[in-house]
Design a protein around this motif. Sequence first.
Motif, PDB file in Angstrom:
ATOM      1  N   GLU A   1      -3.279   7.271  -3.894  1.00  0.00           N
ATOM      2  CA  GLU A   1      -3.226   8.551  -4.590  1.00  0.00           C
ATOM      3  C   GLU A   1      -4.111   9.538  -3.845  1.00  0.00           C
ATOM      4  O   GLU A   1      -4.717   9.211  -2.834  1.00  0.00           O
ATOM      5  CB  GLU A   1      -3.724   8.372  -6.014  1.00  0.00           C
ATOM      6  CG  GLU A   1      -2.915   7.371  -6.822  1.00  0.00           C
ATOM      7  CD  GLU A   1      -3.544   7.157  -8.168  1.00  0.00           C
ATOM      8  OE1 GLU A   1      -2.961   7.591  -9.161  1.00  0.00           O
ATOM      9  OE2 GLU A   1      -4.617   6.585  -8.225  1.00  0.00           O
TER      10      GLU A   1
ATOM     11  N   GLN B   1       5.412   6.416  -7.132  1.00  0.00           N
ATOM     12  CA  GLN B   1       5.368   7.760  -7.692  1.00  0.00           C
ATOM     13  C   GLN B   1       6.740   8.410  -7.594  1.00  0.00           C
ATOM     14  O   GLN B   1       7.419   8.309  -6.561  1.00  0.00           O
ATOM     15  CB  GLN B   1       4.345   8.620  -6.962  1.00  0.00           C
ATOM     16  CG  GLN B   1       2.899   8.279  -7.279  1.00  0.00           C
ATOM     17  CD  GLN B   1       1.939   9.288  -6.714  1.00  0.00           C
ATOM     18  OE1 GLN B   1       2.163  10.488  -6.824  1.00  0.00           O
ATOM     19  NE2 GLN B   1       0.872   8.815  -6.111  1.00  0.00           N
ATOM     20  N   LYS B   2       7.130   9.077  -8.648  1.00  0.00           N
ATOM     21  CA  LYS B   2       8.428   9.756  -8.661  1.00  0.00           C
ATOM     22  C   LYS B   2       8.535  10.757  -7.526  1.00  0.00           C
ATOM     23  O   LYS B   2       9.563  10.818  -6.835  1.00  0.00           O
ATOM     24  CB  LYS B   2       8.628  10.441 -10.012  1.00  0.00           C
ATOM     25  CG  LYS B   2       9.944  11.202 -10.127  1.00  0.00           C
ATOM     26  CD  LYS B   2      10.068  11.886 -11.481  1.00  0.00           C
ATOM     27  CE  LYS B   2      11.343  12.727 -11.559  1.00  0.00           C
ATOM     28  NZ  LYS B   2      11.455  13.429 -12.856  1.00  0.00           N
ATOM     29  N   ASN B   3       7.477  11.537  -7.302  1.00  0.00           N
ATOM     30  CA  ASN B   3       7.556  12.587  -6.280  1.00  0.00           C
ATOM     31  C   ASN B   3       7.340  12.068  -4.860  1.00  0.00           C
ATOM     32  O   ASN B   3       7.343  12.839  -3.901  1.00  0.00           O
ATOM     33  CB  ASN B   3       6.572  13.718  -6.585  1.00  0.00           C
ATOM     34  CG  ASN B   3       5.114  13.283  -6.537  1.00  0.00           C
ATOM     35  OD1 ASN B   3       4.814  12.130  -6.231  1.00  0.00           O
ATOM     36  ND2 ASN B   3       4.211  14.192  -6.840  1.00  0.00           N
ATOM     37  N   LEU B   4       7.156  10.757  -4.714  1.00  0.00           N
ATOM     38  CA  LEU B   4       7.054  10.157  -3.386  1.00  0.00           C
ATOM     39  C   LEU B   4       8.266   9.283  -3.070  1.00  0.00           C
ATOM     40  O   LEU B   4       8.205   8.404  -2.209  1.00  0.00           O
ATOM     41  CB  LEU B   4       5.758   9.343  -3.260  1.00  0.00           C
ATOM     42  CG  LEU B   4       4.463  10.156  -3.234  1.00  0.00           C
ATOM     43  CD1 LEU B   4       3.251   9.254  -3.091  1.00  0.00           C
ATOM     44  CD2 LEU B   4       4.484  11.198  -2.117  1.00  0.00           C
ATOM     45  N   GLY B   5       9.367   9.515  -3.799  1.00  0.00           N
ATOM     46  CA  GLY B   5      10.615   8.900  -3.391  1.00  0.00           C
ATOM     47  C   GLY B   5      11.017   7.653  -4.130  1.00  0.00           C
ATOM     48  O   GLY B   5      11.755   6.826  -3.592  1.00  0.00           O
TER      49      GLY B   5
ATOM     50  N   ASP C   1      13.151   7.238  -6.585  1.00  0.00           N
ATOM     51  CA  ASP C   1      14.597   7.146  -6.806  1.00  0.00           C
ATOM     52  C   ASP C   1      15.346   6.838  -5.512  1.00  0.00           C
ATOM     53  O   ASP C   1      16.299   6.048  -5.508  1.00  0.00           O
ATOM     54  CB  ASP C   1      15.122   8.434  -7.439  1.00  0.00           C
ATOM     55  CG  ASP C   1      14.572   8.660  -8.842  1.00  0.00           C
ATOM     56  OD1 ASP C   1      14.119   7.677  -9.465  1.00  0.00           O
ATOM     57  OD2 ASP C   1      14.602   9.814  -9.312  1.00  0.00           O
ATOM     58  N   SER C   2      14.929   7.442  -4.404  1.00  0.00           N
ATOM     59  CA  SER C   2      15.593   7.146  -3.129  1.00  0.00           C
ATOM     60  C   SER C   2      15.304   5.725  -2.684  1.00  0.00           C
ATOM     61  O   SER C   2      16.169   5.074  -2.076  1.00  0.00           O
ATOM     62  CB  SER C   2      15.162   8.151  -2.058  1.00  0.00           C
ATOM     63  OG  SER C   2      13.772   8.068  -1.801  1.00  0.00           O
TER      64      SER C   2
ATOM     65  N   SER D   1       9.439   4.560 -16.792  1.00  0.00           N
ATOM     66  CA  SER D   1       8.817   5.737 -16.194  1.00  0.00           C
ATOM     67  C   SER D   1       7.597   6.092 -17.027  1.00  0.00           C
ATOM     68  O   SER D   1       7.661   6.090 -18.258  1.00  0.00           O
ATOM     69  CB  SER D   1       9.779   6.927 -16.167  1.00  0.00           C
ATOM     70  OG  SER D   1      10.892   6.671 -15.347  1.00  0.00           O
TER      71      SER D   1
ATOM     72  N   GLY E   1       4.319   9.981 -14.224  1.00  0.00           N
ATOM     73  CA  GLY E   1       4.757  10.368 -12.898  1.00  0.00           C
ATOM     74  C   GLY E   1       5.138   9.210 -11.999  1.00  0.00           C
ATOM     75  O   GLY E   1       5.405   9.418 -10.816  1.00  0.00           O
TER      76      GLY E   1
ATOM     77  N   ARG F   1       7.587   5.593 -11.415  1.00  0.00           N
ATOM     78  CA  ARG F   1       8.721   4.762 -11.784  1.00  0.00           C
ATOM     79  C   ARG F   1       8.326   3.301 -11.561  1.00  0.00           C
ATOM     80  O   ARG F   1       7.662   2.978 -10.573  1.00  0.00           O
ATOM     81  CB  ARG F   1       9.931   5.044 -10.907  1.00  0.00           C
ATOM     82  CG  ARG F   1      10.368   6.496 -10.867  1.00  0.00           C
ATOM     83  CD  ARG F   1      11.252   6.841 -12.026  1.00  0.00           C
ATOM     84  NE  ARG F   1      12.124   7.949 -11.721  1.00  0.00           N
ATOM     85  CZ  ARG F   1      12.336   8.971 -12.541  1.00  0.00           C
ATOM     86  NH1 ARG F   1      11.712   9.020 -13.722  1.00  0.00           N
ATOM     87  NH2 ARG F   1      13.159   9.946 -12.205  1.00  0.00           N
TER      88      ARG F   1
END
Length: 214
Positions: free
Chosen positions: A4, A172-176, A178-179, A198, A201, A203
């Motif tokens: 983080e 982290q969601k904003n670190l990919g 889902d991809s 979730s 922030g 997953r």
Amino acid sequence: MTPERPGPDEPGDHYFTAEPASADERRTLSVELAGAPREVEVAPGVFSPGRIDAGTSVLLRQVEPPESAGTFLDLGCGWGPISLSLALAQPQATVWGVDVNQRALDLLRRNAVRLACDGVRAVTADEVPADVVFDEIWSNPPIRVGKAVLHELLRTWLPRLAPGGRAYLVVQKNLGADSLQSWIGRELPGLTAARLASSKGFRVLRVSREETGG
């Protein structure tokens, strides 16, 4: 484990190097593991030396402990919150804690002795026998090492799930996150990835290997 934004207790050197440059100043820390307060040993130069980081906390809260003893892997173990939690939940299990950081591995060994977690094996990747497969893999993977390194790490370890095995990854969601879920399903044959939870922030992804027919 996923880094983080550094806090005031985070060292300047990279925790994902084999030999940290910071002074090896040990101290004890009180944390909650497996539903009870525990005293552990920590030091600079490893991931999140001042607390259980947010991602690992989400993982430990959102995923139920193993229902029975088996062979488990904590990939990127740091000083050991995941390995120790698994071993405390299932004292008869074998828990492999894998990290590149030698100081982290020493801390995990010492914390396992402190908490009487006899099944913990704190080792580098090369020290895990090639024929070992895992009933469960838990990881807060090092996303910031870059996609190429991360993908190679997951290509190496996720296929070592036993038939019917599960892996739990917190990202982290904003670190990919889902991809990464899509990549696992697309690039790793025999494995499926789904979003389990979730929170804050992050997953939590569950990666499954189906039972083989008999």
